[in-house]
Design an enzyme around this catalytic site. Structure first.
Site, PDB file in Angstrom:
ATOM      1  N   LYS A 234      53.853  63.942  63.038  1.00 42.49           N
ATOM      2  CA  LYS A 234      52.573  64.458  63.517  1.00 42.49           C
ATOM      3  C   LYS A 234      52.020  65.519  62.572  1.00 42.49           C
ATOM      4  CE  LYS A 234      50.391  66.494  67.626  1.00 42.49           C
ATOM      5  NZ  LYS A 234      50.615  67.019  69.004  1.00 42.49           N
TER       6      LYS A 234
ATOM      7  N   ARG B 196      54.044  72.123  75.740  1.00 43.49           N
ATOM      8  CA  ARG B 196      53.908  70.940  76.596  1.00 43.49           C
ATOM      9  C   ARG B 196      54.855  69.841  76.132  1.00 43.49           C
ATOM     10  NH1 ARG B 196      48.814  67.848  75.056  1.00 43.49           N
ATOM     11  NH2 ARG B 196      50.271  67.394  73.358  1.00 43.49           N
TER      12      ARG B 196
ATOM     13  N   SER C  48      45.918  68.326  64.724  1.00 38.35           N
ATOM     14  CA  SER C  48      46.866  67.884  65.746  1.00 38.35           C
ATOM     15  C   SER C  48      46.664  66.393  65.963  1.00 38.35           C
ATOM     16  CB  SER C  48      46.644  68.664  67.057  1.00 38.35           C
ATOM     17  OG  SER C  48      47.546  68.219  68.060  1.00 38.35           O
TER      18      SER C  48
ATOM     19  N   CYS D   9      37.948  64.867  65.111  1.00 43.54           N
ATOM     20  CA  CYS D   9      39.320  64.341  65.135  1.00 43.54           C
ATOM     21  C   CYS D   9      39.332  62.832  65.424  1.00 43.54           C
ATOM     22  CB  CYS D   9      40.175  65.123  66.127  1.00 43.54           C
ATOM     23  SG  CYS D   9      41.961  64.867  65.849  1.00 43.54           S
TER      24      CYS D   9
ATOM     25  N   GLU E 287      37.226  73.782  66.848  1.00 44.14           N
ATOM     26  CA  GLU E 287      36.878  74.352  68.161  1.00 44.14           C
ATOM     27  C   GLU E 287      38.086  74.938  68.884  1.00 44.14           C
ATOM     28  OE1 GLU E 287      38.319  70.268  69.366  1.00 44.14           O
ATOM     29  OE2 GLU E 287      37.364  71.199  67.632  1.00 44.14           O
TER      30      GLU E 287
ATOM     31  N   HIS F 218      40.281  70.279  64.265  1.00 43.86           N
ATOM     32  CA  HIS F 218      39.786  70.868  65.512  1.00 43.86           C
ATOM     33  C   HIS F 218      39.374  72.316  65.288  1.00 43.86           C
ATOM     34  CE1 HIS F 218      40.785  67.743  68.493  1.00 43.86           C
ATOM     35  NE2 HIS F 218      41.869  67.496  67.771  1.00 43.86           N
TER      36      HIS F 218
END
Length: 303
Positions: A163, A249, A192, A142, A237, A235
């Protein structure tokens, strides 16, 4: 792959509960083999979570892997106590004393800041330069991928109007490359980020090869043709719940955040998300370790 880590590391207990083989120093010394030495430069704020995610994917083969977690000396972490970092992480100065079979440089929530304005940029550049000759293969993830492409090749990043957030379909650009061995023709990678790289900037460099692209995201997997650097813009992972955690969040902060694309069932955040990328993630990390680290690293490389 037995993962050799500090037995006190919180990730150790989690991985053992998942039946992932974690090896302590005492047992490792009884095996007369040279372990693969992997350094993880963890730039993510939620360090314990990222440690567990990456160690999970590096596990479950007969080889022994010795992990070194690396911290930035020039950065004060807001989310991880300094005692934790002192206990479980080594400094960049310690990294420079060793050679590694592989290195992972993670993402970081600094993508909207100019590279040179990041407080640990100079230190990270020293690590990336060191890795070119002292690490056999480095995986950039990323923002880490954007940082590596910018530092090594001058490839810029571009701000996005919205985003890039969700689970996006990807298509293989090559079929014979070992890193993509066993991949489906179409597969998913979580994204992200607020910035992107452009294909037209990448193809200017003959030493780079595009491995996968997405119609919605653009280029997602790139490698140097000498296999010493792998760049992943997403990502793989991430756990099933990671984007959910990020979404709520930001909602709690009152930010204008869209629901992650192709993530919640029926786009309903009250429904539990299900992973559509887990098998791809395990295959990707297994291929990297096997074909780009283990199969290629000279036995005496770390000497």
């Amino acid at each position: 792959m037995p993962i050799k880590i500090n037995s006190d590391l919180p990730a150790c207990k989690t991985l053992e509960q998942e039946n992932i083989f974690v090896m302590t120093d005492d047992r490792a010394t009884t095996q007369d083999i040279r372990p693969l030495k992997i350094a993880i430069v963890n730039l993510m704020p939620t360090k314990e979570t990222t440690e567990t995610q990456l160690l999970r994917l590096l596990g479950n083969t007969p080889l022994q892997v010795e992990i070194s977690l690396v911290r930035m000396e020039g950065h004060v972490s807001k989310n991880t106590h300094s005692d934790y970092l002192e206990k479980f992480y080594i400094s960049s100065e310690e990294v420079f004393k060793h050679k590694y079979d592989g290195m992972i440089i993670t993402g970081a929530p600094v993508e909207q800041i100019a590279f040179e304005k990041v407080d640990y940029w100079d230190e990270l550049c020293k690590i990336m330069d060191y890795a070119k000759t002292n690490v056999f293969s480095t995986l950039y993830i990323c923002w880490g991928a954007q940082a590596g492409l910018y530092h090594h090749y001058g490839i810029p990043k571009y701000s996005l109007d919205q985003k890039m957030f969700g689970i996006f379909e990807n298509t293989r650009s090559v079929f014979a490359d070992p890193l993509m061995r066993g991949f489906d023709d179409k597969f998913y990678i979580p994204q992200s980020r607020h910035t992107a790289i452009k294909k037209e900037d990448i193809i200017k460099h003959d030493e780079l090869c595009i491995l996968a692209e997405s119609p919605d995201v653009g280029v997602t997997l790139i490698k140097s043709k000498d296999n010493r650097a792998i760049f992943m813009t997403g990502h793989l992972e991430y756990d099933s719940e990671t984007l959910k955690t990020e979404y709520f969040r930001d909602v709690d902060k009152g930010l204008d955040i869209q629901i992650p694309f192709n993530y919640f069932p029926l786009d309903n955040p009250s429904l539990p998300p299900q992973s559509s990328w887990r098998s791809t993630a395990h295959l990707f990390f297994s291929n990297w370790l096997n074909y780009y680290v283990y199969q290629e690293t000279p036995f005496n490389f770390t000497k």
